[in-house]
Design a protein around this motif. Structure first.
Motif, short mmCIF file in Angstrom:
data_model
loop_
_atom_site.label_atom_id
_atom_site.label_comp_id
_atom_site.label_asym_id
_atom_site.label_seq_id
_atom_site.Cartn_x
_atom_site.Cartn_y
_atom_site.Cartn_z
N CYS A 147 0.95 -1.09 -0.02
CA CYS A 147 0.41 -0.08 -0.13
C CYS A 147 0.29 1.20 -0.30
CB CYS A 147 -1.21 -0.37 1.15
SG CYS A 147 -2.15 1.47 0.90
N TYR A 148 1.00 1.94 1.25
CA TYR A 148 1.68 3.20 1.07
C TYR A 148 3.11 3.35 0.92
CZ TYR A 148 3.56 6.66 4.29
OH TYR A 148 3.72 8.03 5.07
N GLU A 149 3.85 2.37 1.08
CA GLU A 149 4.95 1.79 0.22
C GLU A 149 5.01 2.28 -1.17
OE1 GLU A 149 6.95 -0.80 3.94
OE2 GLU A 149 5.88 -2.11 2.10
N ILE A 150 3.62 2.46 -1.53
CA ILE A 150 4.09 2.15 -3.35
C ILE A 150 5.21 3.81 -2.95
CG2 ILE A 150 2.01 3.41 -4.08
CD1 ILE A 150 1.20 1.46 -6.20
N GLY A 151 4.91 4.52 -2.02
CA GLY A 151 6.06 5.66 -2.71
C GLY A 151 6.65 5.62 -1.83
N PHE A 152 7.23 5.25 -1.84
CA PHE A 152 8.72 4.72 -1.23
C PHE A 152 9.92 4.44 -2.41
CE2 PHE A 152 6.57 5.06 2.65
CZ PHE A 152 6.96 6.64 3.39
N PRO A 153 10.40 4.82 -2.76
CA PRO A 153 11.23 4.25 -4.62
C PRO A 153 12.14 3.21 -3.76
CG PRO A 153 11.77 6.32 -4.31
CD PRO A 153 10.76 5.82 -2.57
N GLU A 154 12.66 3.56 -2.36
CA GLU A 154 13.71 2.84 -1.45
C GLU A 154 13.52 1.08 -2.00
OE1 GLU A 154 14.25 6.69 -0.21
OE2 GLU A 154 12.27 4.98 -0.29
N GLY A 155 12.14 0.78 -1.15
CA GLY A 155 11.97 -0.71 -1.18
C GLY A 155 12.12 -1.08 -2.35
N ALA A 156 11.40 -0.46 -3.32
CA ALA A 156 10.91 -1.40 -4.75
C ALA A 156 12.79 -0.96 -5.17
CB ALA A 156 10.88 -0.15 -5.43
N ARG A 157 13.53 -0.48 -5.71
CA ARG A 157 14.86 -0.23 -5.44
C ARG A 157 15.21 -1.51 -5.22
NH1 ARG A 157 17.94 2.60 -8.46
NH2 ARG A 157 15.72 2.92 -10.40
N SER A 185 2.75 4.17 -8.81
CA SER A 185 2.84 2.83 -9.49
C SER A 185 3.33 2.55 -10.90
CB SER A 185 1.35 2.64 -9.74
OG SER A 185 0.55 3.33 -10.11
N ARG A 186 3.21 3.06 -11.53
CA ARG A 186 4.29 4.07 -12.71
C ARG A 186 5.06 4.00 -12.49
NH1 ARG A 186 2.09 7.29 -16.38
NH2 ARG A 186 0.93 8.90 -14.73
N ALA A 187 6.09 4.96 -11.79
CA ALA A 187 6.99 5.50 -11.94
C ALA A 187 8.13 4.44 -11.59
CB ALA A 187 6.93 6.43 -10.73
N ARG A 188 7.13 3.22 -9.59
CA ARG A 188 8.64 2.08 -9.91
C ARG A 188 8.33 1.23 -10.94
NH1 ARG A 188 7.08 5.66 -6.38
NH2 ARG A 188 8.88 6.09 -7.43
N ALA A 189 7.42 1.18 -11.14
CA ALA A 189 8.09 0.31 -13.07
C ALA A 189 8.64 0.97 -14.04
CB ALA A 189 6.70 0.03 -13.82
N ILE A 190 8.86 1.68 -14.05
CA ILE A 190 10.00 2.54 -14.83
C ILE A 190 11.19 2.49 -13.90
CG2 ILE A 190 10.49 4.54 -16.07
CD1 ILE A 190 7.66 5.19 -16.16
N GLU A 191 10.96 3.75 -13.35
CA GLU A 191 12.70 3.00 -12.36
C GLU A 191 13.29 1.97 -12.16
OE1 GLU A 191 11.60 5.92 -9.11
OE2 GLU A 191 11.11 4.24 -8.39
N ASN A 192 11.97 0.70 -12.11
CA ASN A 192 13.16 -0.51 -11.97
C ASN A 192 13.31 -1.32 -12.90
OD1 ASN A 192 13.79 -0.37 -8.97
ND2 ASN A 192 11.84 0.36 -9.11
N GLY A 193 12.13 -1.41 -14.01
CA GLY A 193 12.39 -2.18 -15.18
C GLY A 193 11.45 -3.35 -15.22
#
Length: 266
Positions: A147-157, A185-193
């Motif tokens: 949820c809220y973590e979709i706005g935190f790029p660090e975990g996704a990276r 949601s789209r940024a997490r996809a793009i920045e991490n491929g």
């Protein structure tokens, strides 16, 4: 190696404190995904109890494995499908509760993740998780956030650097912050491929919490492959993991990341 997978995100309005009813509805929506040949199905955050059960968190929290995961395990075993869900989990220390996502396949629970970034009153309700790890299912390398973590790029990276090729967000995300949901949601996809599956709640609870819906499946270029528009709905898309490789070659963020400066794994 199978590069193509049919994946699904379940969007649902849950009834507060009605585990039996919510599990039945989830099963109905899972069955809709199965009819469309989905092999990976994602459910929303706290789908079995509803989100605003703060007065009864301990009453409705479960162990993992436990009642809800056993219920989903039977479905996963019967249909040879992978199911991702998120529930209130009782911690090892009596009285502690985590907001926990898990991955279930026919051979059992493959792994779980405890939410580390807590939203608003969650800081009072829950303990924080303290670990990130990628969960493997065949060639799917699943990075869990909530949820809220979709706005935190660090975990996704960090998950991506650990090998994730798909990022999954079981969510109960608010309607008035749709602009965050849409862009993040789209940024997490793009920045991490990566592919992103974001399964969100719909409906309202206690006349004050309004969920945003718009569950979505996103490709590594940030294109929305499918998005839910109904209160209770299962969206399905076919993903090809070759697109992860292609996107990371075309826009090489991961190649060019200066790890010596950012130390993302520490």
């Amino acid at each position: 190696m199978t590069l193509k997978h049919v994946v699904a995100a379940v969007q649902m309005n849950c009834e507060l404190c009605n585990k039996a009813g919510n599990l039945q509805k989830a099963q109905m929506l899972i069955e809709q995904a199965l009819e469309q040949q989905a092999t990976l199905i994602v459910l929303p955050e706290l789908f079995n109890t509803g989100y605003r059960v703060e007065e009864q968190d301990w009453q409705y929290a479960e162990t993992i494995p436990g009642e809800t995961t056993d219920y989903l395990q039977r479905i996963a075993t019967q249909h040879d499908v992978t199911i991702i869900g998120c529930i209130l989990e009782r911690g090892e220390i009596e009285g502690t509760i985590f907001d926990t996502a898990f991955v279930i396949a026919k051979n059992g629970i493959l792994g779980k993740y405890r939410k580390t970034h807590l939203w608003d009153q969650e800081n009072i309700r829950f303990n924080r998780g303290d670990a990130l790890s990628v969960i493997h299912k065949d060639d799917l390398k699943i990075g869990l956030q909530i949820c809220y973590e979709i706005g935190f790029p660090e975990g996704a990276r960090i998950l991506t650097l650990q090998g994730a090729n798909i990022l999954v967000y079981p969510s109960a995300f608010g309607e008035k912050r749709y602009y965050v949901w849409d862009i993040a949601s789209r940024a997490r996809a793009i920045e991490n491929g990566c592919f992103v599956i974001a399964a969100n709640r719909s409906g309202s609870e206690k006349q004050s919490t309004h969920f945003g819906g718009k569950s979505r499946i996103i490709d590594p270029q940030g294109n929305v492959l499918a998005e839910a528009v109904q209160e209770d709905e299962c969206i399905v898309a076919t993903i090809n993991l070759q697109r992860v490789i292609q996107q990371r070659r075309e826009v090489p963020y991961l190649r060019d990341l200066n790890k010596a400066v950012f130390h993302p794994s520490e």
